[in-house]
Scaffold this active site. Structure first.
Site, short mmCIF file in Angstrom:
data_model
loop_
_atom_site.label_atom_id
_atom_site.label_comp_id
_atom_site.label_asym_id
_atom_site.label_seq_id
_atom_site.Cartn_x
_atom_site.Cartn_y
_atom_site.Cartn_z
CB THR A 103 27.88 5.53 71.82
OG1 THR A 103 27.97 6.97 72.81
CG2 THR A 103 28.81 5.88 72.31
N GLY A 104 27.97 8.83 70.79
CA GLY A 104 28.17 10.49 70.41
C GLY A 104 27.20 10.75 69.61
NE ARG B 92 19.14 14.99 68.65
CZ ARG B 92 19.93 13.25 69.53
NH1 ARG B 92 19.41 13.34 70.31
NH2 ARG B 92 21.09 13.36 69.06
CB VAL B 93 13.87 11.33 67.63
CG1 VAL B 93 14.49 9.37 67.38
CG2 VAL B 93 13.24 11.41 68.10
N GLY B 94 17.02 11.00 68.54
CA GLY B 94 19.11 10.79 67.86
C GLY B 94 19.11 9.51 66.54
CG ASP B 95 22.88 7.82 66.95
OD1 ASP B 95 22.59 8.65 68.12
OD2 ASP B 95 23.66 7.41 66.90
N GLY C 51 24.00 11.93 67.66
CA GLY C 51 23.57 10.87 66.72
C GLY C 51 23.35 11.47 65.47
CB THR D 161 24.01 6.05 73.19
OG1 THR D 161 22.69 6.85 73.07
CG2 THR D 161 23.02 4.53 73.24
N1 ASP Z 1 23.80 8.52 70.16
C1 ASP Z 1 22.73 9.65 71.90
C2 ASP Z 1 21.90 10.40 70.18
O1 ASP Z 1 22.47 11.43 69.81
C3 ASP Z 1 23.54 10.13 72.09
C4 ASP Z 1 25.16 9.50 72.65
O2 ASP Z 1 25.32 8.44 72.19
O3 ASP Z 1 26.15 10.05 73.29
O4 ASP Z 1 20.83 10.91 70.59
#
Ligand code: ASP
Length: 331
Positions: A241-242, A218-221, A244, A190
């Site tokens: 990022t990462g 699916r919805v992330g953070d 979520g 992200t």
């Molecule tokens: N944080 C994002 C999500 O979980 C993905 C990412 O940043 O790698 O959708």
């Protein structure tokens, strides 16, 4: 009553801002000199994004315009496979985008599960500015975007379609269920961006195509205010990022900002938020999380779980990619 320290900080903020705008050098007053304008953003696609943001900041523009313009760069770049057009699809082959934006006044806008629109961050900004709501999702978000002049576009590129087909073949046994082994470095990156303008106003934006081959729906953070992004004009901002799910479970960006409010430096606050994940989430070692944070003095920092996370920094005299410190290296 206003303390001498905060008075000095406030007046030098104003002076440094004017000094930077007019002459491009700091005024020599107090610890905050030269630290704004400033923009930081996650990963190396943050470098060109910061350049776009900087054009606005250098001309004395608002940090809200800067972060929007900045993150639109990877959104529109089909070679960035984790944001906007060209993003990795979900397990069913659909590219679904999540984004949010927030300013120093605490105004916020967000879109989730948005399809067919290249610049979800701009739709999020319109949600903030034109509606009484914070978040629009799916079909409603798309209709809102189309009603406001956004054009429907194909987000799935040929290259991403090919990789998705390959993935589907290899993961047939998972039948649209996320295979955690596939959550690797190159399928989730992200962009989160934080900027402080010459008048000391802080804003942030966060935009993503989410975890590669995620479960449909699916919805992330990233579009969740407080998780993927949080900004408080009196304190600072943070973005993530990462994976979520881990950020959502610990309301990560809000936590970082609250820790800064209690007096922690941006780096220390990011480290504490990563440690919170390490304490609370048993399999955290299988995931990457990277936080970046910026306070209203222009101090910045980051921290992550695994080595390998970096962020882009741009100030009047610095343009660089900085490696974040990692918890698994420190252990
Ligand atoms: N944080 C994002 C999500 O979980 C993905 C990412 O940043 O790698 O959708």
């Amino acid at each position: 009553m206003i303390s001498r320290r905060s008075f000095l900080a406030k007046s030098s903020l104003a002076l440094a801002g004017i000094g930077m705008a007019k002459h491009g050098f700091a005024t020599g007053l107090t610890e905050i000199e030269g630290n704004f304008p400033i923009v930081i953003s996650t990963w190396n696609h943050g470098l060109p994004a910061n350049e776009a943001a900087w054009k606005i900041l250098a001309e004395g523009g608002h940090s809200l315009d800067a972060v929007e313009a900045g993150v639109r760069v990877p959104e529109g770049d089909p070679d960035v496979i984790t944001v906007g057009k060209g993003g990795i699809p979900d397990a069913s082959g659909k590219v679904t985008l999540d984004a949010c934006i927030m300013d120093e006044k605490g105004r916020a806008g967000s879109v989730t599960y948005l399809q067919h629109i290249v610049h979800p961050v701009s739709v999020a900004r319109l949600v903030m500015e034109k509606t009484p709501h914070v978040m629009l999702s799916g079909k409603g978000a798309l209709e809102f975007a189309l009603d406001n002049g956004f054009k429907k576009e194909k987000l799935l590129t040929k290259a991403r379609k090919e990789s998705w087909k390959k993935w589907k073949k290899e993961n047939a046994k998972f039948s649209n269920k996320i295979n955690i082994e596939n959550v690797t470095e190159d399928n989730h990156d992200t962009i989160g961006m934080l900027a402080l303008d010459k008048d000391g106003r802080i804003s942030g934006a966060c935009t993503t195509s989410g975890m590669g081959y995620k479960m449909p729906g699916r919805v992330g953070d990233s579009p969740i205010i407080g998780a993927g992004l949080f900004v408080d004009g009196e304190v600072g901002g943070a973005t993530a990022t990462g994976s979520g799910e881990l950020v959502m479970k610990t309301v990560g960006s809000f936590l970082v900002v609250e820790l800064m409010r209690q007096g922690m430096s941006p780096s220390k606050a990011c480290e504490e938020a990563v440690k919170r994940i390490a304490r609370k989430i048993p399999d955290y070692q299988n995931h990457q999380i990277g936080y970046i944070a910026l306070n209203t003095k222009g101090e910045y920092g980051s921290f992550c779980i695994q080595p390998g996370f970096n962020y882009a920094l741009k100030t009047n005299d610095k343009t660089e990619l900085v490696d974040a410190e990692a918890w698994l290296k420190k252990l």
